[in-house]
Design a protein around this motif. Structure first.
Motif, PDB file in Angstrom:
ATOM      1  N   PRO A  65       0.813  -1.226   0.000  1.00 40.46           N
ATOM      2  CA  PRO A  65       0.000   0.000   0.000  1.00 40.46           C
ATOM      3  C   PRO A  65       0.846   1.276   0.000  1.00 40.46           C
ATOM      4  O   PRO A  65       0.436   2.278  -0.585  1.00 40.46           O
ATOM      5  CB  PRO A  65      -0.821  -0.098   1.297  1.00 40.46           C
ATOM      6  CG  PRO A  65      -0.767  -1.532   1.688  1.00 40.46           C
ATOM      7  CD  PRO A  65       0.520  -2.076   1.170  1.00 40.46           C
ATOM      8  N   THR A  66       1.999   1.224   0.643  1.00 38.24           N
ATOM      9  CA  THR A  66       2.865   2.402   0.717  1.00 38.24           C
ATOM     10  C   THR A  66       3.420   2.767  -0.658  1.00 38.24           C
ATOM     11  O   THR A  66       3.418   3.941  -1.049  1.00 38.24           O
ATOM     12  CB  THR A  66       4.016   2.139   1.714  1.00 38.24           C
ATOM     13  OG1 THR A  66       3.445   1.721   2.959  1.00 38.24           O
ATOM     14  CG2 THR A  66       4.861   3.377   1.918  1.00 38.24           C
ATOM     15  N   ASP A  74       1.891   2.054  -9.674  1.00 40.65           N
ATOM     16  CA  ASP A  74       0.570   2.562 -10.072  1.00 40.65           C
ATOM     17  C   ASP A  74      -0.551   1.753  -9.445  1.00 40.65           C
ATOM     18  O   ASP A  74      -1.605   2.285  -9.128  1.00 40.65           O
ATOM     19  CB  ASP A  74       0.433   2.507 -11.603  1.00 40.65           C
ATOM     20  CG  ASP A  74       1.472   3.378 -12.280  1.00 40.65           C
ATOM     21  OD1 ASP A  74       1.469   4.590 -12.020  1.00 40.65           O
ATOM     22  OD2 ASP A  74       2.301   2.831 -13.049  1.00 40.65           O
ATOM     23  N   PHE A  75      -0.300   0.455  -9.290  1.00 43.48           N
ATOM     24  CA  PHE A  75      -1.306  -0.411  -8.680  1.00 43.48           C
ATOM     25  C   PHE A  75      -0.631  -1.579  -7.994  1.00 43.48           C
ATOM     26  O   PHE A  75       0.578  -1.807  -8.160  1.00 43.48           O
ATOM     27  CB  PHE A  75      -2.393  -0.833  -9.681  1.00 43.48           C
ATOM     28  CG  PHE A  75      -1.952  -1.623 -10.895  1.00 43.48           C
ATOM     29  CD1 PHE A  75      -0.775  -1.343 -11.568  1.00 43.48           C
ATOM     30  CD2 PHE A  75      -2.747  -2.646 -11.387  1.00 43.48           C
ATOM     31  CE1 PHE A  75      -0.387  -2.067 -12.688  1.00 43.48           C
ATOM     32  CE2 PHE A  75      -2.369  -3.381 -12.509  1.00 43.48           C
ATOM     33  CZ  PHE A  75      -1.180  -3.088 -13.154  1.00 43.48           C
ATOM     34  N   GLY A  90      -5.017   7.541   0.081  1.00 39.29           N
ATOM     35  CA  GLY A  90      -4.472   7.727  -1.267  1.00 39.29           C
ATOM     36  C   GLY A  90      -4.691   6.546  -2.191  1.00 39.29           C
ATOM     37  O   GLY A  90      -4.168   6.518  -3.296  1.00 39.29           O
ATOM     38  N   LEU A  91      -5.460   5.568  -1.729  1.00 38.32           N
ATOM     39  CA  LEU A  91      -5.657   4.351  -2.518  1.00 38.32           C
ATOM     40  C   LEU A  91      -7.103   4.216  -2.953  1.00 38.32           C
ATOM     41  O   LEU A  91      -8.021   4.421  -2.161  1.00 38.32           O
ATOM     42  CB  LEU A  91      -5.283   3.105  -1.705  1.00 38.32           C
ATOM     43  CG  LEU A  91      -3.880   3.032  -1.140  1.00 38.32           C
ATOM     44  CD1 LEU A  91      -3.729   1.765  -0.308  1.00 38.32           C
ATOM     45  CD2 LEU A  91      -2.855   3.057  -2.263  1.00 38.32           C
ATOM     46  N   LEU A 194      -7.292  -5.404  -5.159  1.00 36.23           N
ATOM     47  CA  LEU A 194      -6.499  -4.585  -6.055  1.00 36.23           C
ATOM     48  C   LEU A 194      -6.536  -3.162  -5.515  1.00 36.23           C
ATOM     49  O   LEU A 194      -7.605  -2.662  -5.162  1.00 36.23           O
ATOM     50  CB  LEU A 194      -7.084  -4.637  -7.465  1.00 36.23           C
ATOM     51  CG  LEU A 194      -6.218  -3.965  -8.524  1.00 36.23           C
ATOM     52  CD1 LEU A 194      -4.982  -4.807  -8.800  1.00 36.23           C
ATOM     53  CD2 LEU A 194      -6.999  -3.755  -9.807  1.00 36.23           C
ATOM     54  N   VAL A 195      -5.391  -2.535  -5.410  1.00 34.59           N
ATOM     55  CA  VAL A 195      -5.351  -1.128  -4.993  1.00 34.59           C
ATOM     56  C   VAL A 195      -4.687  -0.312  -6.095  1.00 34.59           C
ATOM     57  O   VAL A 195      -3.734  -0.769  -6.733  1.00 34.59           O
ATOM     58  CB  VAL A 195      -4.593  -0.935  -3.659  1.00 34.59           C
ATOM     59  CG1 VAL A 195      -5.358  -1.595  -2.524  1.00 34.59           C
ATOM     60  CG2 VAL A 195      -3.174  -1.473  -3.713  1.00 34.59           C
ATOM     61  N   VAL A 196      -5.231   0.877  -6.342  1.00 30.47           N
ATOM     62  CA  VAL A 196      -4.743   1.710  -7.440  1.00 30.47           C
ATOM     63  C   VAL A 196      -4.420   3.097  -6.906  1.00 30.47           C
ATOM     64  O   VAL A 196      -5.174   3.643  -6.091  1.00 30.47           O
ATOM     65  CB  VAL A 196      -5.805   1.808  -8.564  1.00 30.47           C
ATOM     66  CG1 VAL A 196      -5.256   2.581  -9.759  1.00 30.47           C
ATOM     67  CG2 VAL A 196      -6.264   0.425  -8.998  1.00 30.47           C
ATOM     68  N   ASN A 197      -3.298   3.649  -7.330  1.00 26.96           N
ATOM     69  CA  ASN A 197      -2.951   5.023  -6.971  1.00 26.96           C
ATOM     70  C   ASN A 197      -3.987   5.966  -7.581  1.00 26.96           C
ATOM     71  O   ASN A 197      -4.312   5.863  -8.762  1.00 26.96           O
ATOM     72  CB  ASN A 197      -1.547   5.341  -7.493  1.00 26.96           C
ATOM     73  CG  ASN A 197      -1.171   6.787  -7.263  1.00 26.96           C
ATOM     74  OD1 ASN A 197      -1.451   7.633  -8.095  1.00 26.96           O
ATOM     75  ND2 ASN A 197      -0.540   7.068  -6.144  1.00 26.96           N
TER      76      ASN A 197
END
Ligand code: PRT
Ligand code: MG
Length: 222
Positions: A65-66, A74-75, A90-91, A194-197
């Protein structure tokens, strides 16, 4: 050239080695992306794929995540356990990938009467890597706890009297059993997301969207 300076044409994906990497490979394949290097045999931390526009960073699970939050990736893919501790700032978290599934639970020594201790309002010593989740869980039950932060091998803590209980992720339960511990309460089900900036989502939408769509389709199939 071995930097990952993110320009508009490059996509950087952050993954951790092991179960998350292994379970994300089929999702990448569904998006037409093949990772051409193996993190178990290579010492490289930046892996190439068959797509020159996509590279994979290998980072610690808790660091995913950081990297994404700060736009160094980006992800990424991270467990809900990890995201709850990070806070998710921020995610953007668009997809539950249903991979690396497990549960977050409370466990104690086989001889320890957890129900009675809780009912009598005893102050519990709880060892865990997941202090935010544990704090919230026990606060919502009105149980007073002293949290002891550990970074791994939580199962050891009750065995040597460091704590009365642990909060940890459990999958088969084999590790608890092998250490004569008993799961006394499930806190929540866990899977990886899934995490995306957030900036990348706007600036690289054209590149990202087809991959997100493929992940979505592939993860809801099984
Ligand atoms: O290992 P490291 O310290 O680098 O980091 P990590 O443990 O956070 O990473 P990793 O790759 O082991 O786990 C990544 C993610 O997988 C976690 O964030 C969880 O969301 C998910 N996951 C799924 C698990 C498990 N299953 C799991 N079983 N993470 C950890 N475990 C541990 C568990 O805590 C126990 O100690 O594996 C051990 C064996 O579990 P049993 O119940 O099958 O015996
Ligand atoms: Mg681990």
């Amino acid at each position: 050239m071995n930097t990952t300076e993110s320009d508009g044409s490059q996509l950087i994906l952050a993954l951790s080695k092991g179960r998350i990497f292994d379970d994300t490979l089929p999702l990448l394949e569904a998006a037409g992306i093949t990772v051409t290097e193996n993190p178990e045999t290579s010492r490289k931390l930046i892996l190439n794929t068959n797509d020159p526009g996509v590279r994979v960073l290998i980072v610690r699970a808790t660091d995913v995540p950081t990297y994404v939050q700060h736009g160094a990736a980006d992800f990424g893919v991270a467990g809900k356990d990890v995201l709850l501790e990070h806070g998710g700032e921020g995610l953007y978290q668009p997809i539950d990938l249903h991979i690396a599934e497990c549960r977050m639970s409370v466990a104690v020594n086989a001889g320890f009467d957890y129900e009675t201790a809780v009912r009598q309002g005893a102050r519990l010593r709880v060892a865990t890597k997941f202090v935010n989740t544990a704090r919230q869980h026990f606060a919502s039950k009105g149980v007073h706890v002293d949290l002891i932060k550990l970074y791994g091998s939580m199962e050891l803590a009750p065995l040597v009297g460091l704590s009365d209980a642990i909060v940890d992720v459990v999958s088969t339960g084999g590790t608890l059993r092998a250490n004569n511990l008993v799961e006394v309460e499930k806190i929540m089900d866990i899977s990886s997301r899934l995490v995306v900036n957030q900036a990348a989502l706007k600036l690289k939408r054209e590149r990202l969207q087809p991959i997100l769509d493929a992940f979505q389709r592939a993860s809801s199939k099984g």
